[in-house]
Design a protein around this motif. Structure first.
Motif, PDB file in Angstrom:
ATOM      1  N   VAL A 169     -10.350-107.383  54.880  1.00 42.11           N
ATOM      2  CA  VAL A 169     -10.573-108.178  53.668  1.00 42.11           C
ATOM      3  C   VAL A 169      -9.423-107.997  52.687  1.00 42.11           C
ATOM      4  CG1 VAL A 169     -12.087-108.494  51.660  1.00 42.11           C
ATOM      5  CG2 VAL A 169     -13.081-108.128  53.927  1.00 42.11           C
ATOM      6  N   SER A 197     -12.761-117.658  54.452  1.00 41.23           N
ATOM      7  CA  SER A 197     -13.009-117.331  53.052  1.00 41.23           C
ATOM      8  C   SER A 197     -14.456-117.627  52.709  1.00 41.23           C
ATOM      9  CB  SER A 197     -12.109-118.139  52.122  1.00 41.23           C
ATOM     10  OG  SER A 197     -10.776-117.751  52.270  1.00 41.23           O
ATOM     11  N   PHE A 253     -10.568-110.929  46.199  1.00 44.38           N
ATOM     12  CA  PHE A 253     -11.956-110.737  45.763  1.00 44.38           C
ATOM     13  C   PHE A 253     -12.004-110.330  44.293  1.00 44.38           C
ATOM     14  CE2 PHE A 253     -15.742-108.122  45.055  1.00 44.38           C
ATOM     15  CZ  PHE A 253     -16.721-109.042  45.383  1.00 44.38           C
ATOM     16  N   PHE A 301     -15.813-102.985  51.843  1.00 40.81           N
ATOM     17  CA  PHE A 301     -15.301-104.072  52.659  1.00 40.81           C
ATOM     18  C   PHE A 301     -14.628-103.525  53.916  1.00 40.81           C
ATOM     19  CE2 PHE A 301     -15.178-106.117  48.438  1.00 40.81           C
ATOM     20  CZ  PHE A 301     -15.876-107.279  48.731  1.00 40.81           C
ATOM     21  N   LEU A 322     -18.436-106.883  57.937  1.00 39.95           N
ATOM     22  CA  LEU A 322     -17.538-107.451  56.937  1.00 39.95           C
ATOM     23  C   LEU A 322     -17.651-106.722  55.605  1.00 39.95           C
ATOM     24  CD1 LEU A 322     -15.545-109.663  56.031  1.00 39.95           C
ATOM     25  CD2 LEU A 322     -17.536-111.072  55.479  1.00 39.95           C
ATOM     26  N   MET A 323     -18.883-106.549  55.115  1.00 41.15           N
ATOM     27  CA  MET A 323     -19.063-105.881  53.831  1.00 41.15           C
ATOM     28  C   MET A 323     -20.477-105.337  53.735  1.00 41.15           C
ATOM     29  SD  MET A 323     -19.566-109.058  51.105  1.00 41.15           S
ATOM     30  CE  MET A 323     -19.838-107.983  49.720  1.00 41.15           C
ATOM     31  N   ILE A 369     -14.038-113.786  49.275  1.00 39.68           N
ATOM     32  CA  ILE A 369     -13.830-112.813  50.336  1.00 39.68           C
ATOM     33  C   ILE A 369     -12.976-113.503  51.387  1.00 39.68           C
ATOM     34  CG2 ILE A 369     -14.932-111.317  52.044  1.00 39.68           C
ATOM     35  CD1 ILE A 369     -17.484-111.543  50.249  1.00 39.68           C
ATOM     36  N   SER A 370     -11.710-113.179  51.428  1.00 43.14           N
ATOM     37  CA  SER A 370     -10.768-113.791  52.348  1.00 43.14           C
ATOM     38  C   SER A 370     -10.362-112.751  53.387  1.00 43.14           C
ATOM     39  CB  SER A 370      -9.544-114.283  51.571  1.00 43.14           C
ATOM     40  OG  SER A 370      -8.608-114.853  52.442  1.00 43.14           O
ATOM     41  N   PHE A 371     -10.400-113.148  54.677  1.00 39.97           N
ATOM     42  CA  PHE A 371     -10.107-112.191  55.728  1.00 39.97           C
ATOM     43  C   PHE A 371      -9.726-112.903  57.016  1.00 39.97           C
ATOM     44  CE2 PHE A 371     -14.501-113.360  55.893  1.00 39.97           C
ATOM     45  CZ  PHE A 371     -14.824-113.430  57.233  1.00 39.97           C
TER      46      PHE A 371
END
Length: 188
Positions: free
Chosen positions: A47, A24, A52, A43, A69-70, A58-60
């Protein structure tokens, strides 16, 4: 004609060495309650978008291998960790020159590894010549851009790079404002 641009497109990449489940990242709130407006946010599919949207976390769960990632653009004045700025000078349609400055705006004891800065060029650009105070520069004609790669960018450091391209076809109008893609392959 000289033009200066400061919009940035930023992509964060997480290497396989950060294989922890789940991860996160929480984006800090802006100073004095002002929100930082991110445009064109994209994203990776790993994600959790609802998280978010709720609290800017940002949790993944990272997939195998390296991934983006983004990515996003900032058009509001904020102090990004890495600042990239270009001054473009077009000479009567026959050539174009870029002076790109990259500045690490984080503490001296930190380092960003494997930073890549992508700068778009006109589609008909040719005969590239580069000079960089650090790192390497390569022309990527398939992306109509050049890529400045800096292996280690130390905190509070600033570097310059110059690029020169020929323009075989004479076209009127302005050169499009460039954007930058900063890829942080390892944590700062």
């Amino acid at each position: 004609m000289t033009k200066s641009c400061s919009k940035a497109l930023v992509a964060v990449r997480v290497p396989p060495s950060l294989k922890v489940c789940p991860l996160s990242l929480t984006l800090p709130p802006a100073a004095r309650g002002k929100a930082i407006e991110m445009e064109d946010v994209k994203f990776h599919q790993c994600v959790r978008l609802s998280r978010f949207e709720n609290d800017r976390t940002i949790s993944f769960i990272p997939p195998d291998g390296e991934f983006e990632l983004m990515s996003y653009r900032l058009s509001t004045p904020v102090k990004p960790l890495i600042w990239a700025e270009a001054i473009i000078e077009q000479h009567k349609g026959s050539r174009i020159e870029y002076m790109v400055k990259c500045k690490a705006q984080f503490k001296r004891r930190s380092t960003a590894n494997n930073v890549e800065i992508y700068v778009p060029v006109p589609e008909d650009a040719d005969s590239p010549k580069f000079r960089a105070s650090t790192g390497t520069v390569q022309y990527a004609p398939d992306k109509s851009a050049f890529v400045w790669k800096i292996k280690q960018l130390g905190g509070a450091k600033e570097f310059l790079m110059r690029a020169h391209f020929g323009l075989p076809s004479v076209k009127g109008g302005e050169c499009p404002c460039p954007f930058f893609l900063l890829c942080l392959l390892e944590r700062c």
